[in-house]
Design an enzyme around this catalytic site. Structure first.
Site, PDB file in Angstrom:
ATOM      1  N   GLY A   1       0.784  -1.256   0.343  1.00  0.00           N
ATOM      2  CA  GLY A   1       0.263   0.046  -0.231  1.00  0.00           C
ATOM      3  C   GLY A   1       1.016   1.221   0.002  1.00  0.00           C
ATOM      4  O   GLY A   1       2.061   1.380  -1.071  1.00  0.00           O
TER       5      GLY A   1
ATOM      6  N   ARG B   1       8.802  14.330  13.547  1.00  0.00           N
ATOM      7  CA  ARG B   1       6.950  15.926  14.078  1.00  0.00           C
ATOM      8  C   ARG B   1       7.486  16.497  14.476  1.00  0.00           C
ATOM      9  O   ARG B   1       7.173  17.789  14.221  1.00  0.00           O
ATOM     10  CB  ARG B   1       5.702  14.453  13.877  1.00  0.00           C
ATOM     11  CG  ARG B   1       5.344  13.786  12.415  1.00  0.00           C
ATOM     12  CD  ARG B   1       3.598  12.865  13.379  1.00  0.00           C
ATOM     13  NE  ARG B   1       3.970  12.667  12.246  1.00  0.00           N
ATOM     14  CZ  ARG B   1       2.896  11.242  11.640  1.00  0.00           C
ATOM     15  NH1 ARG B   1       2.168  11.083  13.045  1.00  0.00           N
ATOM     16  NH2 ARG B   1       2.466  10.857  10.831  1.00  0.00           N
TER      17      ARG B   1
ATOM     18  N   HIS C   1       2.046   4.881  20.627  1.00  0.00           N
ATOM     19  CA  HIS C   1       2.021   5.455  19.568  1.00  0.00           C
ATOM     20  C   HIS C   1       0.861   5.702  19.149  1.00  0.00           C
ATOM     21  O   HIS C   1      -0.428   5.049  19.016  1.00  0.00           O
ATOM     22  CB  HIS C   1       2.593   4.648  17.757  1.00  0.00           C
ATOM     23  CG  HIS C   1       1.898   5.251  16.846  1.00  0.00           C
ATOM     24  ND1 HIS C   1       2.947   6.998  16.502  1.00  0.00           N
ATOM     25  CD2 HIS C   1       1.991   5.192  15.954  1.00  0.00           C
ATOM     26  CE1 HIS C   1       2.758   7.118  15.592  1.00  0.00           C
ATOM     27  NE2 HIS C   1       2.295   6.221  14.544  1.00  0.00           N
TER      28      HIS C   1
HETATM   29  N1  APR Z   1      -1.142  -9.897   3.161  1.00  0.00           N
HETATM   30  C1  APR Z   1      -0.589  -8.954   3.021  1.00  0.00           C
HETATM   31  N2  APR Z   1      -0.714  -8.028   2.243  1.00  0.00           N
HETATM   32  C2  APR Z   1      -1.746  -6.667   3.480  1.00  0.00           C
HETATM   33  C3  APR Z   1      -3.316  -8.054   3.799  1.00  0.00           C
HETATM   34  C4  APR Z   1      -2.468  -9.616   4.436  1.00  0.00           C
HETATM   35  N3  APR Z   1      -3.426 -10.595   5.043  1.00  0.00           N
HETATM   36  N4  APR Z   1      -4.072  -7.922   4.817  1.00  0.00           N
HETATM   37  C5  APR Z   1      -3.578  -6.526   3.536  1.00  0.00           C
HETATM   38  N5  APR Z   1      -2.579  -6.418   3.156  1.00  0.00           N
HETATM   39  C6  APR Z   1      -2.251  -4.855   2.211  1.00  0.00           C
HETATM   40  C7  APR Z   1      -3.269  -4.274   1.406  1.00  0.00           C
HETATM   41  O1  APR Z   1      -3.535  -4.943   0.338  1.00  0.00           O
HETATM   42  C8  APR Z   1      -2.415  -2.763   0.950  1.00  0.00           C
HETATM   43  O2  APR Z   1      -2.211  -2.478   0.196  1.00  0.00           O
HETATM   44  O3  APR Z   1      -1.879  -3.883   3.127  1.00  0.00           O
HETATM   45  C9  APR Z   1      -1.973  -2.963   2.299  1.00  0.00           C
HETATM   46  C10 APR Z   1      -2.257  -2.010   3.668  1.00  0.00           C
HETATM   47  O4  APR Z   1      -1.793  -0.597   2.726  1.00  0.00           O
HETATM   48  P1  APR Z   1      -2.858   1.144   2.851  1.00  0.00           P
HETATM   49  O5  APR Z   1      -4.170   0.889   2.806  1.00  0.00           O
HETATM   50  O6  APR Z   1      -2.669   1.933   1.651  1.00  0.00           O
HETATM   51  O7  APR Z   1      -1.904   1.632   3.872  1.00  0.00           O
HETATM   52  P2  APR Z   1      -1.103   2.456   4.598  1.00  0.00           P
HETATM   53  O8  APR Z   1      -1.151   3.518   4.322  1.00  0.00           O
HETATM   54  O9  APR Z   1       0.203   1.353   3.531  1.00  0.00           O
HETATM   55  O10 APR Z   1      -0.742   1.948   6.184  1.00  0.00           O
HETATM   56  C11 APR Z   1      -0.359   0.576   6.668  1.00  0.00           C
HETATM   57  O11 APR Z   1       0.912   1.849   8.146  1.00  0.00           O
HETATM   58  O12 APR Z   1       1.206   4.120   9.214  1.00  0.00           O
HETATM   59  C12 APR Z   1       0.894   2.144   9.728  1.00  0.00           C
HETATM   60  O13 APR Z   1      -1.576   2.627   9.705  1.00  0.00           O
HETATM   61  C13 APR Z   1      -1.181   2.020   8.904  1.00  0.00           C
HETATM   62  O14 APR Z   1      -1.656   0.752   9.900  1.00  0.00           O
HETATM   63  C14 APR Z   1      -1.029   1.413   8.704  1.00  0.00           C
HETATM   64  C15 APR Z   1       0.249   1.045   7.981  1.00  0.00           C
END
Ligand code: APR
Length: 322
Positions: free
Chosen positions: A21, A161, A185
């Site tokens: 993500g 930050r 956090h």
């Molecule tokens: N296995 C692998 N990837 C997964 C799984 C899994 N079981 N479940 C979800 N994902 C992937 C999703 O498909 C997505 O691509 O995790 C990714 C998360 O990406 P975003 O929704 O863009 O979230 P992001 O902004 O990257 O944040 C990720 O980091 O800072 C923290 O709070 C934030 O918990 C969040 C994490």
């Protein structure tokens, strides 16, 4: 690739980033562009990590790096990684309680750690998924690794930050500000002005107590302020930079002192909890936890933050039996 170029490429460290993500993709980009490691990007969604990897690979010539990136949905491709960074999870959606998020992301973190560790049993693990301190504890338990090898990324970001806001206030470059934030956090985190300096000068000497209190508040709400502006999703550039700082400290055995979520065994009066504290970070992971002397007020703020993390953790421990 020729056989020679394959063996040349594998002579570099390998980092697996779980979750392609916003945070995971940006972290992959930083790792490559800093020439830190070959990257394997894995996600549950078919095509996403492959697409991001191809896109990033096509930037190699322009960026002048020589690291490789593979996008995959198969943990076999992540085998023998030196570090696994967990960014997989769902963002908190409207109507979702903090506990709902803990349950959902807890399952994801436990599952991904087990799968990643099955093929990289020696890896260090850095957790980025929120709620951070609870997810890091679950990752540690699921991994079966010594606690030194499992840590959470939060203090580096929270301190970055605080550093940024102080630097803006004083009109100095952020590199001149050395900031320290302890605790979980969340909005109960504990920024420590007594341990925050500007080129060696305690920050309290350079601005009024009231102004400092405003910057501390802004730091505590640092993530929420960005969520509010973006309206969809959360911060990812600075979180990815902070995770990259931790990866670099480990791979280059820098032994830097950084605030991160580490497993406490009595330090700061806290037992069997992951919480943000200053640590020495090197090749073996968390080499040392530093115990700062705190005033009664600081200690109380840290205890409050710890109590909130512990309460969330209690509701999530059963996930480990699944
Ligand atoms: N296995 C692998 N990837 C997964 C799984 C899994 N079981 N479940 C979800 N994902 C992937 C999703 O498909 C997505 O691509 O995790 C990714 C998360 O990406 P975003 O929704 O863009 O979230 P992001 O902004 O990257 O944040 C990720 O980091 O800072 C923290 O709070 C934030 O918990 C969040 C994490």
């Amino acid at each position: 690739m020729t056989v020679d170029s394959v063996s040349f490429a594998r002579s570099f460290s390998q980092v697996t980033v779980v979750g392609a993500g916003n945070v995971g993709s940006t972290l992959a980009q930083r790792l490559l562009e800093h020439n830190l490691a070959n990257v394997v990007l894995i996600d549950i969604v078919a095509g996403r990590p492959q697409g991001v990897a191809l896109d990033l690979a096509q930037a190699a010539g322009s960026e002048g790096h020589n690291r490789t990136i593979v996008g995959t949905n198969d943990y076999q491709d992540t085998a023998s990684s030196d570090i696994v960074v967990i960014t997989a999870g769902l963002p908190r959606r409207p109507g979702m309680t903090r506990d709902d998020l803990t349950q959902t992301n807890g399952k994801i973190v436990i599952e991904t750690v087990r799968q990643a560790l099955a093929v990289s049993p020696q890896a260090n693990i850095i957790v980025v998924t929120n709620p951070l301190d609870v997810m890091t504890y679950l990752a540690w338990k699921a991994s079966g690794l010594p606690p030194q090898q499992v840590m959470g990324m939060a203090g580096v970001l929270d301190s970055a930050r605080f550093q940024r806001f102080i630097a803006w206030e004083l009109g100095v470059p952020p590199q001149d500000v050395s900031a320290m934030v302890l605790g979980g956090h969340g909005d109960l985190m504990v920024p420590l002005p007594r341990y925050t300096t500007v080129s060696g000068i305690p920050v309290g000497e350079l601005m009024s107590t009231d102004r400092l209190a405003e910057l501390i508040d802004r730091t505590r709400n640092g993530g929420a302020e960005i969520v509010q502006l973006l309206k969809q999703g959360g911060a990812y550039y600075a979180p990815a930079s902070s995770a990259c700082v931790m990866v670099e400290a480990i791979l280059r055995h820098q032994r830097r002192i950084l605030p991160l979520a580490a497993h406490l065994t009595g330090q700061y009066g806290l037992e069997d909890l992951y919480l943000g504290v200053p640590c020495r970070l090197g090749q073996g992971g968390v080499e040392e936890i530093l115990e700062l002397s705190l005033t009664a007020e600081e200690q109380e703020a840290l205890a409050r933050s710890a109590a909130s993390v512990r309460e969330q953790l209690q509701g999530a421990l059963a996930l480990l039996d699944g």
